[in-house]
Design a protein around this motif. Sequence first.
Motif, PDB file in Angstrom:
ATOM      1  N   UNK A   1       0.973  -1.250   0.183  1.00 30.53           N
ATOM      2  CA  UNK A   1       0.166  -0.031   0.263  1.00 30.53           C
ATOM      3  C   UNK A   1       0.980   1.177   0.122  1.00 30.53           C
ATOM      4  N   UNK A   2       1.044   2.006  -1.086  1.00 30.98           N
ATOM      5  CA  UNK A   2       1.886   2.904  -1.241  1.00 30.98           C
ATOM      6  C   UNK A   2       1.359   4.289  -0.556  1.00 30.98           C
ATOM      7  N   UNK A   3       0.391   4.147  -0.188  1.00 28.99           N
ATOM      8  CA  UNK A   3      -0.209   5.521   0.740  1.00 28.99           C
ATOM      9  C   UNK A   3       0.458   5.453   1.854  1.00 28.99           C
ATOM     10  N   UNK A   4       0.951   4.311   2.537  1.00 30.38           N
ATOM     11  CA  UNK A   4       1.662   4.070   3.572  1.00 30.38           C
ATOM     12  C   UNK A   4       1.084   4.527   4.904  1.00 30.38           C
ATOM     13  N   UNK A   5      -0.440   4.658   5.007  1.00 29.75           N
ATOM     14  CA  UNK A   5      -1.082   5.104   6.189  1.00 29.75           C
ATOM     15  C   UNK A   5      -0.998   6.485   6.165  1.00 29.75           C
TER      16      UNK A   5
END
Length: 211
Positions: free
Chosen positions: A36-40
């Motif tokens: 998940x490249x949003x990385x939170x």
Amino acid sequence: MDYIYLHGFASSPKSAKARDINDRFTQIHTNLKIPDLNAGDFSQLTIARQIAQVTAEFNNDSTPVTLIGSSLGGWTAAHLGQQNLQVQRLVLLAPAFGFLSHWLPKLGDEKVQRWQQKKYIMVYHYGEQRSLCLSYDFVTDAAQYQEKLLQRPISTLILHGKKDEVIPIEASRDFARSRPWVELVELDSDHALGNVMKEIWQAIRLFCQLP
């Protein structure tokens, strides 16, 4: 060979393309990592952060890696391939070459200037299905990643829709023209490539010599 899929800008591992390709990898009993490249924290997204995050997914035993990248994920994958010799193969789906030059004009000069002054802008996030903040650091970081730097002769397959309304097919044509190690397949589709997933999978399977 390890396989890693990089989703696009303001997207997620749950995107239609990511799910479709993951299902097909599962059917041939081959693992596909989809970080998940949003990385939170989408607000602090940069290309540099994506590169560091994906590199952390690599095994330390020098296992070769194939990167499959969609849109901005394809752009990131290309730069990862330039920087890391562990990357042996690239599959780029409508890669976002020249992303800033295509995206910023659509926002308009006034909005971009306001973004630069206020440091944040609201961007619609397709994965979250709502607008989220994004730091202007995204722009200053992305500006460092130029296509002219991508000169490592790495085996590359590009699949791009001729009706792409986000990243014009010319971006991939220009990239492939001066790089004989790049194979460009032009598809009768738009940026989402939703109507050609079967053809995309056949091309990936052949290119990657998958079972």
